[in-house]
Design a protein around this motif. Structure first.
Motif, mmCIF file in Angstrom:
data_model
loop_
_atom_site.group_PDB
_atom_site.id
_atom_site.type_symbol
_atom_site.label_atom_id
_atom_site.label_comp_id
_atom_site.label_asym_id
_atom_site.label_seq_id
_atom_site.Cartn_x
_atom_site.Cartn_y
_atom_site.Cartn_z
ATOM 1 N N ALA A 74 -3.631 -6.933 4.037
ATOM 2 C CA ALA A 74 -4.018 -7.783 5.156
ATOM 3 C C ALA A 74 -5.156 -7.103 5.906
ATOM 4 O O ALA A 74 -5.370 -5.890 5.767
ATOM 5 N N VAL A 75 -5.846 -7.886 6.700
ATOM 6 C CA VAL A 75 -6.892 -7.334 7.558
ATOM 7 C C VAL A 75 -6.201 -6.849 8.836
ATOM 8 O O VAL A 75 -6.207 -7.516 9.870
ATOM 9 N N ASN A 76 -5.526 -5.741 8.681
ATOM 10 C CA ASN A 76 -4.874 -5.005 9.759
ATOM 11 C C ASN A 76 -5.146 -3.540 9.473
ATOM 12 O O ASN A 76 -5.640 -3.200 8.405
ATOM 13 N N ASP A 77 -4.778 -2.668 10.404
ATOM 14 C CA ASP A 77 -4.966 -1.244 10.125
ATOM 15 C C ASP A 77 -3.759 -0.697 9.359
ATOM 16 O O ASP A 77 -2.712 -1.342 9.257
ATOM 17 N N ALA A 78 -3.924 0.483 8.804
ATOM 18 C CA ALA A 78 -2.888 1.075 7.958
ATOM 19 C C ALA A 78 -1.612 1.371 8.738
ATOM 20 O O ALA A 78 -0.515 1.315 8.175
ATOM 21 N N PHE A 79 -1.716 1.645 10.032
ATOM 22 C CA PHE A 79 -0.531 1.909 10.841
ATOM 23 C C PHE A 79 0.317 0.645 10.978
ATOM 24 O O PHE A 79 1.543 0.683 10.869
ATOM 25 N N VAL A 80 -0.341 -0.481 11.214
ATOM 26 C CA VAL A 80 0.361 -1.764 11.320
ATOM 27 C C VAL A 80 0.992 -2.125 9.980
ATOM 28 O O VAL A 80 2.158 -2.559 9.919
ATOM 29 N N MET A 81 0.251 -1.952 8.893
ATOM 30 C CA MET A 81 0.793 -2.298 7.575
ATOM 31 C C MET A 81 2.012 -1.439 7.237
ATOM 32 O O MET A 81 2.995 -1.933 6.692
ATOM 33 N N ASP A 86 7.833 -1.080 6.694
ATOM 34 C CA ASP A 86 9.092 -0.429 7.062
ATOM 35 C C ASP A 86 10.076 -1.448 7.632
ATOM 36 O O ASP A 86 11.264 -1.428 7.303
ATOM 37 N N SER A 87 9.586 -2.361 8.477
ATOM 38 C CA SER A 87 10.469 -3.349 9.104
ATOM 39 C C SER A 87 11.005 -4.369 8.109
ATOM 40 O O SER A 87 12.024 -5.010 8.361
ATOM 41 N N GLN A 88 10.331 -4.505 6.959
ATOM 42 C CA GLN A 88 10.720 -5.469 5.931
ATOM 43 C C GLN A 88 11.398 -4.806 4.723
ATOM 44 O O GLN A 88 11.631 -5.459 3.721
ATOM 45 N N ASN A 89 11.678 -3.498 4.833
ATOM 46 C CA ASN A 89 12.278 -2.753 3.718
ATOM 47 C C ASN A 89 11.469 -2.910 2.433
ATOM 48 O O ASN A 89 12.017 -3.083 1.350
ATOM 49 N N ALA A 90 10.163 -2.837 2.572
ATOM 50 C CA ALA A 90 9.246 -3.069 1.452
ATOM 51 C C ALA A 90 8.889 -1.766 0.737
ATOM 52 O O ALA A 90 7.726 -1.512 0.432
ATOM 53 N N ASP A 91 9.893 -0.963 0.440
ATOM 54 C CA ASP A 91 9.650 0.332 -0.197
ATOM 55 C C ASP A 91 8.971 0.222 -1.555
ATOM 56 O O ASP A 91 8.241 1.115 -1.965
ATOM 57 N N ALA A 92 9.198 -0.875 -2.273
ATOM 58 C CA ALA A 92 8.635 -1.054 -3.615
ATOM 59 C C ALA A 92 7.229 -1.668 -3.583
ATOM 60 O O ALA A 92 6.619 -1.853 -4.635
ATOM 61 N N ILE A 93 6.739 -1.960 -2.379
ATOM 62 C CA ILE A 93 5.443 -2.619 -2.223
ATOM 63 C C ILE A 93 4.457 -1.631 -1.607
ATOM 64 O O ILE A 93 4.771 -0.973 -0.610
ATOM 65 N N ASP A 94 3.262 -1.521 -2.169
ATOM 66 C CA ASP A 94 2.198 -0.732 -1.549
ATOM 67 C C ASP A 94 1.588 -1.575 -0.440
ATOM 68 O O ASP A 94 1.050 -2.658 -0.709
ATOM 69 N N MET A 95 1.693 -1.106 0.789
ATOM 70 C CA MET A 95 1.184 -1.841 1.946
ATOM 71 C C MET A 95 -0.232 -1.342 2.240
ATOM 72 O O MET A 95 -0.422 -0.241 2.748
ATOM 73 N N LEU A 96 -1.209 -2.162 1.897
ATOM 74 C CA LEU A 96 -2.612 -1.770 1.973
ATOM 75 C C LEU A 96 -3.309 -2.454 3.144
ATOM 76 O O LEU A 96 -3.041 -3.614 3.452
ATOM 77 N N ALA A 97 -4.226 -1.737 3.749
ATOM 78 C CA ALA A 97 -4.987 -2.256 4.883
ATOM 79 C C ALA A 97 -6.444 -2.446 4.500
ATOM 80 O O ALA A 97 -7.046 -1.595 3.846
#
Length: 158
Positions: A74-81, A86-97
């Protein structure tokens, strides 16, 4: 707009991991199959209630069907992603900014939302094999019909 059969243009994303801030470029996609999906914004309703949770639930099946990695951007910063993941238990997903939207602009997949947040990513999902787009599903404005996890699972495992 980027199309099926085209290589990704030079792009960069950032990710906050246990090792600190990382910059990822096209090497992230090299030699592997990546399911990449984009949302207009972290913590927004459809993104938090349906889009990301669907990939969290189906992560094991997506990987069993051939995905080496699953990434949400998403067009957000890495801290937000990271906080959103973390809030979505997305451990298996790479959260990219894509903090400034430059990667989405390079792919022709950005949109201007004015006061909502300026430049944002369109809602889409793609499969990238060794830096080449093999599947691209871009949603119509305000739709959520073709970029969901089940649709991408079917594309991986026809």
């Amino acid at each position: 707009m980027i199309a099926v059969g085209q290589p990704l243009p030079p792009i960069e994303f950032t990710r906050l991991s246990a090792d600190g801030m990382e910059t990822l470029d096209n090497r992230y996609f090299a030699g592997r199959t990546v399911v990449l999906f984009a949302v207009p914004g972290a913590f927004t309703p459809t993104c938090s209630e349906a889009h990301l949770p669907g990939y969290v639930v189906l992560a094991d099946k997506l990987k069993a069907a051939g995905a080496d990695a699953i990434a949400c951007v998403a067009v957000n910063d890495a801290f937000v992603m990271k906080a959103w993941g973390d809030s979505q238990n997305a451990d298996a997903i790479d959260m990219l900014a894509d903090g400034d939207g430059s990667a989405h602009k390079a792919m022709g997949l950005s949109m201007e939302t004015g006061a909502f947040g300026g430049t944002r990513a369109q809602r889409y999902a793609m499969i990238v094999k060794d830096n080449v787009v093999t599947v691209l599903n871009v949603e119509a404005p305000k739709a959520f019909e073709v970029s969901d996890a089940e649709t991408l699972l079917k594309a991986l495992n026809p």
